[in-house]
Write an enzyme that holds these catalytic residues in place. Structure first.
Site, PDB file in Angstrom:
ATOM      1  N   LYS A 226      -1.427  -9.104  15.715  1.00  0.00           N
ATOM      2  CA  LYS A 226      -0.652 -10.183  15.057  1.00  0.00           C
ATOM      3  C   LYS A 226      -1.120 -11.554  15.580  1.00  0.00           C
ATOM      4  CE  LYS A 226       2.418  -9.844  12.551  1.00  0.00           C
ATOM      5  NZ  LYS A 226       2.455  -9.766  11.056  1.00  0.00           N
TER       6      LYS A 226
ATOM      7  N   HIS B 195       5.200  -2.159  28.397  1.00  0.00           N
ATOM      8  CA  HIS B 195       6.474  -2.552  27.773  1.00  0.00           C
ATOM      9  C   HIS B 195       6.877  -3.988  28.137  1.00  0.00           C
ATOM     10  CE1 HIS B 195      10.751  -0.828  26.781  1.00  0.00           C
ATOM     11  NE2 HIS B 195      10.414  -1.854  26.017  1.00  0.00           N
TER      12      HIS B 195
ATOM     13  N   ASP C  97       8.663   5.334  30.211  1.00  0.00           N
ATOM     14  CA  ASP C  97       8.611   3.979  29.651  1.00  0.00           C
ATOM     15  C   ASP C  97       7.442   3.837  28.679  1.00  0.00           C
ATOM     16  OD1 ASP C  97       9.446   1.414  29.250  1.00  0.00           O
ATOM     17  OD2 ASP C  97       9.057   0.714  31.297  1.00  0.00           O
ATOM     18  N   ARG C  98       7.589   2.908  27.725  1.00  0.00           N
ATOM     19  CA  ARG C  98       6.476   2.525  26.841  1.00  0.00           C
ATOM     20  C   ARG C  98       5.396   1.889  27.708  1.00  0.00           C
ATOM     21  NH1 ARG C  98       8.163  -1.562  22.120  1.00  0.00           N
ATOM     22  NH2 ARG C  98       8.488   0.320  20.894  1.00  0.00           N
TER      23      ARG C  98
ATOM     24  N   THR D  10       5.389 -12.829  14.593  1.00  0.00           N
ATOM     25  CA  THR D  10       6.401 -12.230  15.462  1.00  0.00           C
ATOM     26  C   THR D  10       6.442 -12.927  16.824  1.00  0.00           C
ATOM     27  OG1 THR D  10       6.851 -10.218  16.752  1.00  0.00           O
ATOM     28  CG2 THR D  10       4.594 -10.505  16.020  1.00  0.00           C
ATOM     29  N   ASP D  11       7.612 -12.857  17.466  1.00  0.00           N
ATOM     30  CA  ASP D  11       7.714 -13.429  18.818  1.00  0.00           C
ATOM     31  C   ASP D  11       6.868 -12.647  19.831  1.00  0.00           C
ATOM     32  OD1 ASP D  11       9.273 -11.122  19.022  1.00  0.00           O
ATOM     33  OD2 ASP D  11      11.069 -12.148  19.756  1.00  0.00           O
TER      34      ASP D  11
ATOM     35  N   LEU E  50      14.251   0.989  17.027  1.00  0.00           N
ATOM     36  CA  LEU E  50      15.369   1.394  17.883  1.00  0.00           C
ATOM     37  C   LEU E  50      16.698   1.612  17.140  1.00  0.00           C
ATOM     38  CD1 LEU E  50      16.347   1.993  20.788  1.00  0.00           C
ATOM     39  CD2 LEU E  50      16.997  -0.412  20.945  1.00  0.00           C
TER      40      LEU E  50
ATOM     41  N   ALA F 160       0.823  -1.220   0.000  1.00  0.00           N
ATOM     42  CA  ALA F 160       0.000   0.000   0.000  1.00  0.00           C
ATOM     43  C   ALA F 160       0.855   1.268   0.000  1.00  0.00           C
ATOM     44  CB  ALA F 160      -0.919   0.000   1.216  1.00  0.00           C
TER      45      ALA F 160
HETATM   46  P1  NAD Z   1       7.421  -2.369   7.926  1.00  0.00           P
HETATM   47  O1  NAD Z   1       6.497  -1.499   8.715  1.00  0.00           O
HETATM   48  O2  NAD Z   1       8.790  -1.906   7.633  1.00  0.00           O
HETATM   49  O3  NAD Z   1       6.735  -2.723   6.516  1.00  0.00           O
HETATM   50  C1  NAD Z   1       5.369  -3.015   6.396  1.00  0.00           C
HETATM   51  C2  NAD Z   1       5.005  -2.880   4.925  1.00  0.00           C
HETATM   52  O4  NAD Z   1       3.619  -3.216   4.787  1.00  0.00           O
HETATM   53  C3  NAD Z   1       5.168  -1.458   4.381  1.00  0.00           C
HETATM   54  O5  NAD Z   1       5.813  -1.492   3.122  1.00  0.00           O
HETATM   55  C4  NAD Z   1       3.739  -0.958   4.231  1.00  0.00           C
HETATM   56  O6  NAD Z   1       3.569  -0.031   3.168  1.00  0.00           O
HETATM   57  C5  NAD Z   1       2.996  -2.249   3.953  1.00  0.00           C
HETATM   58  N1  NAD Z   1       1.577  -2.174   4.326  1.00  0.00           N
HETATM   59  C6  NAD Z   1       1.041  -1.697   5.489  1.00  0.00           C
HETATM   60  N2  NAD Z   1      -0.290  -1.776   5.436  1.00  0.00           N
HETATM   61  C7  NAD Z   1      -0.620  -2.351   4.249  1.00  0.00           C
HETATM   62  C8  NAD Z   1      -1.844  -2.726   3.633  1.00  0.00           C
HETATM   63  N3  NAD Z   1      -3.028  -2.504   4.240  1.00  0.00           N
HETATM   64  N4  NAD Z   1      -1.799  -3.304   2.416  1.00  0.00           N
HETATM   65  C9  NAD Z   1      -0.617  -3.505   1.783  1.00  0.00           C
HETATM   66  N5  NAD Z   1       0.572  -3.162   2.331  1.00  0.00           N
HETATM   67  C10 NAD Z   1       0.563  -2.594   3.536  1.00  0.00           C
HETATM   68  O7  NAD Z   1       7.417  -3.744   8.688  1.00  0.00           O
HETATM   69  P2  NAD Z   1       8.584  -4.830   8.859  1.00  0.00           P
HETATM   70  O8  NAD Z   1       9.383  -4.495  10.046  1.00  0.00           O
HETATM   71  O9  NAD Z   1       9.241  -5.020   7.561  1.00  0.00           O
HETATM   72  O10 NAD Z   1       7.712  -6.123   9.222  1.00  0.00           O
HETATM   73  C11 NAD Z   1       7.205  -6.954   8.184  1.00  0.00           C
HETATM   74  C12 NAD Z   1       6.423  -8.093   8.807  1.00  0.00           C
HETATM   75  O11 NAD Z   1       7.281  -8.847   9.657  1.00  0.00           O
HETATM   76  C13 NAD Z   1       5.267  -7.627   9.687  1.00  0.00           C
HETATM   77  O12 NAD Z   1       4.188  -8.511   9.496  1.00  0.00           O
HETATM   78  C14 NAD Z   1       5.802  -7.751  11.102  1.00  0.00           C
HETATM   79  O13 NAD Z   1       4.762  -8.008  12.012  1.00  0.00           O
HETATM   80  C15 NAD Z   1       6.731  -8.933  10.962  1.00  0.00           C
HETATM   81  N6  NAD Z   1       7.887  -8.973  11.883  1.00  0.00           N
HETATM   82  C16 NAD Z   1       8.696  -7.879  12.007  1.00  0.00           C
HETATM   83  C17 NAD Z   1       9.821  -7.970  12.816  1.00  0.00           C
HETATM   84  C18 NAD Z   1      10.780  -6.799  12.983  1.00  0.00           C
HETATM   85  O14 NAD Z   1      11.675  -6.865  13.806  1.00  0.00           O
HETATM   86  N7  NAD Z   1      10.658  -5.734  12.212  1.00  0.00           N
HETATM   87  C19 NAD Z   1      10.099  -9.151  13.503  1.00  0.00           C
HETATM   88  C20 NAD Z   1       9.222 -10.246  13.363  1.00  0.00           C
HETATM   89  C21 NAD Z   1       8.137 -10.131  12.524  1.00  0.00           C
HETATM   90  O1  DAU Z   2      10.152  -8.817  18.403  1.00  0.00           O
HETATM   91  C1  DAU Z   2       9.732  -8.590  17.101  1.00  0.00           C
HETATM   92  C2  DAU Z   2       9.181  -7.187  16.980  1.00  0.00           C
HETATM   93  O2  DAU Z   2      10.298  -6.300  17.054  1.00  0.00           O
HETATM   94  C3  DAU Z   2       8.399  -6.961  15.694  1.00  0.00           C
HETATM   95  O3  DAU Z   2       7.261  -7.782  15.699  1.00  0.00           O
HETATM   96  C4  DAU Z   2       7.981  -5.491  15.575  1.00  0.00           C
HETATM   97  O4  DAU Z   2       7.355  -5.265  14.320  1.00  0.00           O
HETATM   98  C5  DAU Z   2       9.233  -4.632  15.659  1.00  0.00           C
HETATM   99  O5  DAU Z   2       8.870  -3.266  15.622  1.00  0.00           O
HETATM  100  C6  DAU Z   2      10.007  -4.928  16.936  1.00  0.00           C
HETATM  101  O6  DAU Z   2       9.256  -4.485  18.095  1.00  0.00           O
HETATM  102  P1  DAU Z   2       9.971  -3.759  19.342  1.00  0.00           P
HETATM  103  O7  DAU Z   2       8.955  -2.974  20.052  1.00  0.00           O
HETATM  104  O8  DAU Z   2      10.782  -4.733  20.121  1.00  0.00           O
HETATM  105  O9  DAU Z   2      11.010  -2.814  18.528  1.00  0.00           O
HETATM  106  P2  DAU Z   2      11.436  -1.288  18.748  1.00  0.00           P
HETATM  107  O10 DAU Z   2      12.585  -1.052  17.817  1.00  0.00           O
HETATM  108  O11 DAU Z   2      10.284  -0.370  18.675  1.00  0.00           O
HETATM  109  O12 DAU Z   2      11.992  -1.285  20.226  1.00  0.00           O
HETATM  110  C7  DAU Z   2      13.045  -2.128  20.635  1.00  0.00           C
HETATM  111  C8  DAU Z   2      13.265  -1.895  22.114  1.00  0.00           C
HETATM  112  O13 DAU Z   2      13.821  -0.590  22.301  1.00  0.00           O
HETATM  113  C9  DAU Z   2      12.009  -1.922  22.944  1.00  0.00           C
HETATM  114  O14 DAU Z   2      12.289  -2.511  24.218  1.00  0.00           O
HETATM  115  C10 DAU Z   2      11.626  -0.464  23.124  1.00  0.00           C
HETATM  116  C11 DAU Z   2      12.976   0.218  23.140  1.00  0.00           C
HETATM  117  N1  DAU Z   2      13.037   1.586  22.583  1.00  0.00           N
HETATM  118  C12 DAU Z   2      12.509   1.785  21.344  1.00  0.00           C
HETATM  119  C13 DAU Z   2      12.550   3.022  20.771  1.00  0.00           C
HETATM  120  C14 DAU Z   2      11.957   3.269  19.399  1.00  0.00           C
HETATM  121  C15 DAU Z   2      13.649   2.594  23.296  1.00  0.00           C
HETATM  122  O15 DAU Z   2      14.151   2.395  24.417  1.00  0.00           O
HETATM  123  N2  DAU Z   2      13.723   3.833  22.706  1.00  0.00           N
HETATM  124  C16 DAU Z   2      13.176   4.104  21.484  1.00  0.00           C
HETATM  125  O16 DAU Z   2      13.246   5.256  21.008  1.00  0.00           O
END
Ligand code: NAD
Ligand code: DAU
Length: 350
Positions: A164, A292, A288-289, A135-136, A200, A35
Site C-alpha cells: 500500500k 504485528h 502472535d502475528r 490505510t494508516d 477481527l 475481479a
Molecule cells: P476487501 O478485501 O473487502 O475488498 C477488496 C476488493 O477488491 C474485493 O471486492 C476484491 O474482489 C477486489 N479486488 C482484489 N483484487 C483485484 C484486482 N486485481 N482487480 C479488481 N478488483 C480486485 O477490502 P476492504 O477492506 O474493503 O478494503 C478496501 C480498500 O480500503 C483497500 O484498498 C484497503 O487497503 C483500504 N483500507 C481498508 C481498511 C479496512 O479496515 N478494511 C482501512 C483502511 C483502508
Molecule cells: O488499519 C487499517 C487496516 O485494518 C486495513 O488497511 C486492512 O486492510 C485491514 O485488514 C485492517 O488490518 P488489521 O490487521 O488491523 O485488521 P485485522 O482485522 O486483521 O486485525 C485487527 C487486530 O486483531 C490486529 O491487531 C490483529 C488482531 N487479530 C486479528 C485476527 C484476524 C487477532 O487477535 N485475532 C484474529 O483472529
C-alpha cells in the site's frame, strides 16, 4: 451527472461506498470494476442490481486493455481505487499477489487515467481526479502515545502495508511528476456490514455464533483505531468533491481499543442478548502475528478542519449495529464461509 470508476466495489468498503453514493445522489453514475476474488461478493450489491446508475464489470485493475476501454466508453470524471488485497495475515503467507494488485494495479490505473485525461497540448481535463484509498498501516506502528499525522514518515512493516505504501508513492509520483490531480486518503480500521470474516470483528461474531475458539494474537493488547465504515465512505465522498489537489487526508475517529476489549465487547453483547453459552471461555490466546504492529492511532485534524468531516457513529452505537447486522444476515455469513473459507481457516489456526 458525474461518472465514477470505482474499483473493488464488491468488497467490504467498496460496496458500502457504492450503496452510500447511490442512496445519496441521483446524479452519480458508478462503473464498478471488481475481479471478484474471494473477498468480492455480488451479494453485497443486491440493493443496486437494478439501479441504472450502477454498472458492474468483472475484471482486473491490472488489465490495461479493459481499463482503457472503460475510460473510452464512460469518460470518467473520477477514479476511486479501493481494489486491493487487504488482509495482513494473507500477505505474510503470499506477498506476491499483494505486490501485483496493490502496486502494479495502481500503476495501471494511473497510466490509463493519464492517457485518458491528459494531452501535451491541452494539459489535464478540468475537474477530473484520481483518489487512492490507502490505510494508516503505511505509517507503521506507534508507541503508547502520539498519533499518525499526514506528515508522519511512511514505515510499513507487513507485505500488505509495504504494497500500500508503494502504491501511495506511485500516486504521489504521478502528482509530482505529471501534475496529475490526485488525493490519497489514509483511514484506520473499518468495521460494519459486508466485511469478510477473516478480519477481527466479523470473525469473532461468526465464531461466537458457532461456539468456536476466538483466536487472540499474542497478549491481545495491540491497539487498533476503529471507524464505522459509513463514516469512511462519507470522508471519501468529501475528499473526491472538495479535497485540495495533491493532498493526503487521514481519516479516523479516535476510537482506540485493545483487541482484548473488542473480543470482550462482542462476547458480552452476544452472551447477554443472543446466546448465554457465549462466554469468555471461548477466548484463546494464540501465536502472535509476525511483525504485528502494536498500536495505530489516527489524527484526523486536517480533514476535520479543511473539509468539515466528522464521524457520525460512535463506537458503542456502531459495534452494536454491526453485530445486529451479522445476526440478521446469517445467510450472507453462511455463503461467504462455505467452500474455500474453511480450507483457509483451518490452515490459519491449526
Ligand atoms: P476487501 O478485501 O473487502 O475488498 C477488496 C476488493 O477488491 C474485493 O471486492 C476484491 O474482489 C477486489 N479486488 C482484489 N483484487 C483485484 C484486482 N486485481 N482487480 C479488481 N478488483 C480486485 O477490502 P476492504 O477492506 O474493503 O478494503 C478496501 C480498500 O480500503 C483497500 O484498498 C484497503 O487497503 C483500504 N483500507 C481498508 C481498511 C479496512 O479496515 N478494511 C482501512 C483502511 C483502508
Ligand atoms: O488499519 C487499517 C487496516 O485494518 C486495513 O488497511 C486492512 O486492510 C485491514 O485488514 C485492517 O488490518 P488489521 O490487521 O488491523 O485488521 P485485522 O482485522 O486483521 O486485525 C485487527 C487486530 O486483531 C490486529 O491487531 C490483529 C488482531 N487479530 C486479528 C485476527 C484476524 C487477532 O487477535 N485475532 C484474529 O483472529
Amino acid at each position: 451527472m458525474k461518472t465514477y470508476l470505482v474499483t473493488g466495489g464488491a468488497g467490504f468498503i467498496g460496496s458500502n461506498f457504492v450503496l452510500y453514493m447511490l442512496n445519496k445522489y441521483n446524479d452519480v453514475k458508478i462503473v464498478n470494476l471488481d475481479a471478484l476474488t474471494y473477498a468480492g461478493n455480488l451479494e453485497n450489491l443486491k440493493e443496486v442490481e437494478n439501479n441504472p446508475n450502477h454498472v458492474f464489470v468483472q475484471g482486473d485493475i491490472c488489465d490495461q486493455e479493459l481499463v482503457t476501454k472503460l475510460f473510452d466508453d464512460y469518460k470518467f470524471d473520477y477514479v476511486v481505487n479501493f481494489a486491493a488485497e487487504s488482509h495482513v495475515d494473507r500477505s505474510i503467507r503470499e506477498p506476491e499477489v499483494f505486490a501485483k494488485t496493490n502496486v502494479m494495479g495502481t500503476v495501471n490505473l494511473l497510466n490509463c487515467a493519464k492517457n485518458a485525461w491528459y494531452t501535451e497540448e491541452n494539459g489535464w481535463l478540468d475537474g477530473v481526479k484520481y483518489l487512492q484509498v490507502s490505510t494508516d498501516e503505511v505509517y507503521g506502528s506507534l508507541g503508547d502515545t502520539g498519533y499518525f499525522m499526514e506528515t508522519t514518515p511512511l514505515d510499513p512493516h507487513s507485505p500488505y502495508s509495504a504494497s500500500k505504501a508503494g502504491a501511495d508513492f506511485m500516486v504521489k509520483a504521478y502528482g509530482d511528476t505529471f501534475k496529475m490531480p490526485i488525493n490519497i486518503t489514509r483511514c484506520s480500521n473499518n468495521y460494519g456490514p459486508y466485511q469478510f470474516p477473516e478480519k477481527l470483528i466479523p470473525l469473532l461474531i461468526n465464531n461466537c455464533l458457532q461456539h468456536k475458539d476466538l483466536p487472540i494474537y499474542g497478549d491481545g493488547l495491540n491497539v487498533r483505531d476503529w471507524l464505522y465504515v459509513e463514516d469512511h465512505c462519507k470522508a471519501i465522498d468529501m475528499v473526491v468533491r472538495q479535497g485540495v489537489l495533491g493532498e493526503v487526508y487521514n481519516v479516523g475517529g479516535h476510537n482506540e481499543r485493545t483487541n482484548l476489549q473488542i473480543v470482550k465487547k462482542v462476547i458480552s453483547y452476544i452472551g447477554e442478548n443472543v446466546d448465554k453459552e457465549v462466554t469468555e471461555n471461548l477466548m484463546k490466546f494464540v501465536e502472535d502475528r509476525k511483525g504485528h504492529d502494536r498500536r495505530y492511532g489516527i489524527a484526523p485534524d486536517k480533514i476535520k478542519a479543511d473539509l468539515g468531516w466528522y464521524p457520525e457513529t460512535t463506537f458503542e452505537v456502531g459495534i452494536e449495529k454491526t453485530i445486529k447486522w451479522y445476526l440478521d444476515n446469517k445467510e450472507w455469513m453462511n455463503n461467504v464461509t462455505s467452500g474455500d473459507y474453511q480450507k483457509y481457516y483451518s490452515k490459519m489456526y491449526k
